[in-house]
Write an enzyme that holds these catalytic residues in place. Sequence first.
Site, PDB file in Angstrom:
ATOM      1  N   CYS A 184       0.802  -1.134  -0.062  1.00  0.00           N
ATOM      2  CA  CYS A 184      -0.071  -0.324  -0.180  1.00  0.00           C
ATOM      3  C   CYS A 184       0.683   1.356   0.065  1.00  0.00           C
ATOM      4  O   CYS A 184       0.962   2.114  -1.061  1.00  0.00           O
ATOM      5  CB  CYS A 184      -0.856   0.029   1.221  1.00  0.00           C
ATOM      6  SG  CYS A 184      -2.210  -1.471   1.289  1.00  0.00           S
TER       7      CYS A 184
HETATM    8  N1  LIG Z   1      -2.697  -6.122   2.088  1.00  0.00           N
HETATM    9  C1  LIG Z   1      -3.174  -4.812   2.615  1.00  0.00           C
HETATM   10  O1  LIG Z   1      -2.776  -4.527   4.015  1.00  0.00           O
HETATM   11  C2  LIG Z   1      -4.164  -3.951   2.129  1.00  0.00           C
HETATM   12  C3  LIG Z   1      -4.857  -2.898   3.070  1.00  0.00           C
HETATM   13  C4  LIG Z   1      -5.782  -2.134   2.292  1.00  0.00           C
HETATM   14  C5  LIG Z   1      -6.076  -2.318   0.895  1.00  0.00           C
HETATM   15  N2  LIG Z   1      -5.484  -3.147   0.042  1.00  0.00           N
HETATM   16  C6  LIG Z   1      -5.608  -3.122  -1.374  1.00  0.00           C
HETATM   17  O2  LIG Z   1      -6.627  -4.176  -1.501  1.00  0.00           O
HETATM   18  C7  LIG Z   1      -6.139  -4.924  -2.766  1.00  0.00           C
HETATM   19  C8  LIG Z   1      -5.831  -6.558  -2.694  1.00  0.00           C
HETATM   20  O3  LIG Z   1      -4.476  -6.248  -1.866  1.00  0.00           O
HETATM   21  P1  LIG Z   1      -3.852  -7.724  -1.230  1.00  0.00           P
HETATM   22  O4  LIG Z   1      -2.848  -7.211  -0.257  1.00  0.00           O
HETATM   23  O5  LIG Z   1      -5.198  -8.460  -0.717  1.00  0.00           O
HETATM   24  O6  LIG Z   1      -3.225  -8.412  -2.423  1.00  0.00           O
HETATM   25  P2  LIG Z   1      -3.092 -10.034  -2.472  1.00  0.00           P
HETATM   26  O7  LIG Z   1      -2.063 -10.072  -3.529  1.00  0.00           O
HETATM   27  O8  LIG Z   1      -2.687 -10.593  -1.130  1.00  0.00           O
HETATM   28  O9  LIG Z   1      -4.374 -10.714  -2.865  1.00  0.00           O
HETATM   29  C9  LIG Z   1      -4.929 -10.498  -3.981  1.00  0.00           C
HETATM   30  C10 LIG Z   1      -5.516 -11.937  -4.546  1.00  0.00           C
HETATM   31  O10 LIG Z   1      -6.194 -11.598  -5.963  1.00  0.00           O
HETATM   32  C11 LIG Z   1      -5.920 -12.748  -6.629  1.00  0.00           C
HETATM   33  N3  LIG Z   1      -6.048 -12.405  -8.087  1.00  0.00           N
HETATM   34  C12 LIG Z   1      -5.454 -11.752  -8.960  1.00  0.00           C
HETATM   35  N4  LIG Z   1      -5.999 -11.442 -10.207  1.00  0.00           N
HETATM   36  C13 LIG Z   1      -7.048 -12.197  -9.878  1.00  0.00           C
HETATM   37  C14 LIG Z   1      -8.169 -12.143 -10.919  1.00  0.00           C
HETATM   38  N5  LIG Z   1      -8.101 -11.778 -11.933  1.00  0.00           N
HETATM   39  N6  LIG Z   1      -9.263 -12.945 -10.584  1.00  0.00           N
HETATM   40  C15 LIG Z   1      -9.364 -13.372  -9.386  1.00  0.00           C
HETATM   41  N7  LIG Z   1      -8.312 -13.266  -8.273  1.00  0.00           N
HETATM   42  C16 LIG Z   1      -7.427 -12.666  -8.816  1.00  0.00           C
HETATM   43  C17 LIG Z   1      -4.490 -13.225  -6.379  1.00  0.00           C
HETATM   44  O11 LIG Z   1      -4.160 -14.469  -6.782  1.00  0.00           O
HETATM   45  C18 LIG Z   1      -4.383 -13.029  -4.876  1.00  0.00           C
HETATM   46  O12 LIG Z   1      -5.030 -14.306  -4.156  1.00  0.00           O
HETATM   47  C19 LIG Z   1      -5.106  -4.080  -3.213  1.00  0.00           C
HETATM   48  O13 LIG Z   1      -5.737  -2.961  -4.104  1.00  0.00           O
HETATM   49  C20 LIG Z   1      -4.407  -3.419  -2.282  1.00  0.00           C
HETATM   50  O14 LIG Z   1      -3.796  -2.138  -2.416  1.00  0.00           O
HETATM   51  C21 LIG Z   1      -4.427  -4.062   0.772  1.00  0.00           C
END
Ligand SMILES: NC(=O)c1ccc[n+]([C@@H]2O[C@H](COP(=O)([O-])OP(=O)(O)OC[C@H]3O[C@@H](n4cnc5c(N)ncnc54)[C@H](O)[C@@H]3O)[C@@H](O)[C@H]2O)c1
Length: 435
Positions: free
Chosen positions: A272
Amino acid sequence: MQDQLIKSIKFQEAMIGIVGLGYVGLPLMLRFVESGFQVLGFDIDSNKIDQLNCGETYIKHIDPKRIKSAWETGKFEATNDFSYAQKVDVLIICVPTPLGIHNEPDLSFIINTVNALIPYFRPGQIVSLESTTYPGTTDEEVLSRIESRGFTIGKDFFLVYSPEREDPGNYNFNTANTPKIVGGATSSCLEVGLALYNSIVDRVVPVSSTKVAEMSKLLENIYRAVNIGLVNELKMVCDRMDINIWEVIEAAATKPFGFTPFYPGPGLGGHCIPIDPFYLTWKAREYNVDTRFIELAGEINTAMPQWVVDKVTEALNERGKSVKGSRILLLGIAYKKNIDDSRESPAVELMDILQKKGAIISYADPYIPVFPKKRRYDFNLSSVDINAEVLSQIDCIVLATDHDVFDYEMILNKSDLIIDTRGRYRGCFSNVVNA
Ligand SMILES: NC(=O)c1ccc[n+]([C@@H]2O[C@H](COP(=O)([O-])OP(=O)(O)OC[C@H]3O[C@@H](n4cnc5c(N)ncnc54)[C@H](O)[C@@H]3O)[C@@H](O)[C@H]2O)c1
């Protein structure tokens, strides 16, 4: 259609689809199951699907017992078959939003996901985008694609943006007690979105548009990036002036108003804070606006690993050693303590710089047993167990991530040199250098 959807949400009869079961999607899925909903999880990673369908976890700080009991309720299933999207009433998108190689937003995950779902959209569904992104994404990239199916947003299909505020490893705040912002593409979209999130969180905060919701998330993360940049700059000034920055922050933090403490470190990490501010920088260019604060903070924060390396070089030099040929162990490589996420971790950048300078690198991180291959970095390394014998063979420890599980006293007593980037050792020790 709107009333029917709201009613089915209120009575937990609506079926929830979560797309992207990572750090954000998995806890959200658990919260919906624990609130009594039937949930279908979608992901393209079949390993994750197999593990979840056996009631297992792949994220260390999420208690495996929660996954197991969610699975045992029979209310949860994971799949990579997007055709099941037509079965669900709600689709919540939590896929990654990284940066491209020129620091430009990479929306390909959002776009691929929406494109994969489009054939299965049906009247009476709501889509909520939770991935962090620049203001305008929901309107420009999601709404238009849904409309291409012939739906009328706000009448037979609903769309909201609701940023995620997940803080991995934070045991005080979770999905339920963290207020959730929601902006709708129309007022009826907002109403459905409020019903949805009111069913799983204590407080929902409505805003007037998806753009406001998108921008509010960026403000939160830019605020952190800028303040961390400021405190990293002050750390370098304090270092030159022989003032302990940690003592300074502790003292300033006693002010009961108008001051929030931020802490220096070896740089920024995670999915992030190092990334999201540049989503706004990129979008602002379309409006001929420079985001100078964001870029300055980015400059300072990305220079921190090199600053730490200079400290390592200096400290080894004082001991008659060079970086080249020295055995340097990184203590903790996750981007923050007590979690298993090493995305964008400054510790990895440190490993890379030090290795290129000829150091013999190893690392210890019980949360990351094997180094996970990354787009830019790959170290064929596994975490070593820290003990007196291992430490006796190390020239320099770089404390990059201060996981609570480390035995800091033993490490202090058995190490020749510790470069402490987290202020873990507050006293005056001959073998500790603050960096
Ligand atoms: N990690 C954090 O602490 C956090 C906090 C707030 C916001 N975010 C935001 O949330 C979003 C997700 O982050 P995250 O940390 O969970 O990412 P992550 O990489 O942990 O998880 C994303 C998941 O999406 C899956 N994926 C990718 N492409 C896909 C598709 N086409 N269809 C279905 N699944 C698919 C991946 O395999 C993965 O399991 C991002 O935009 C991030 O900026 C993250």
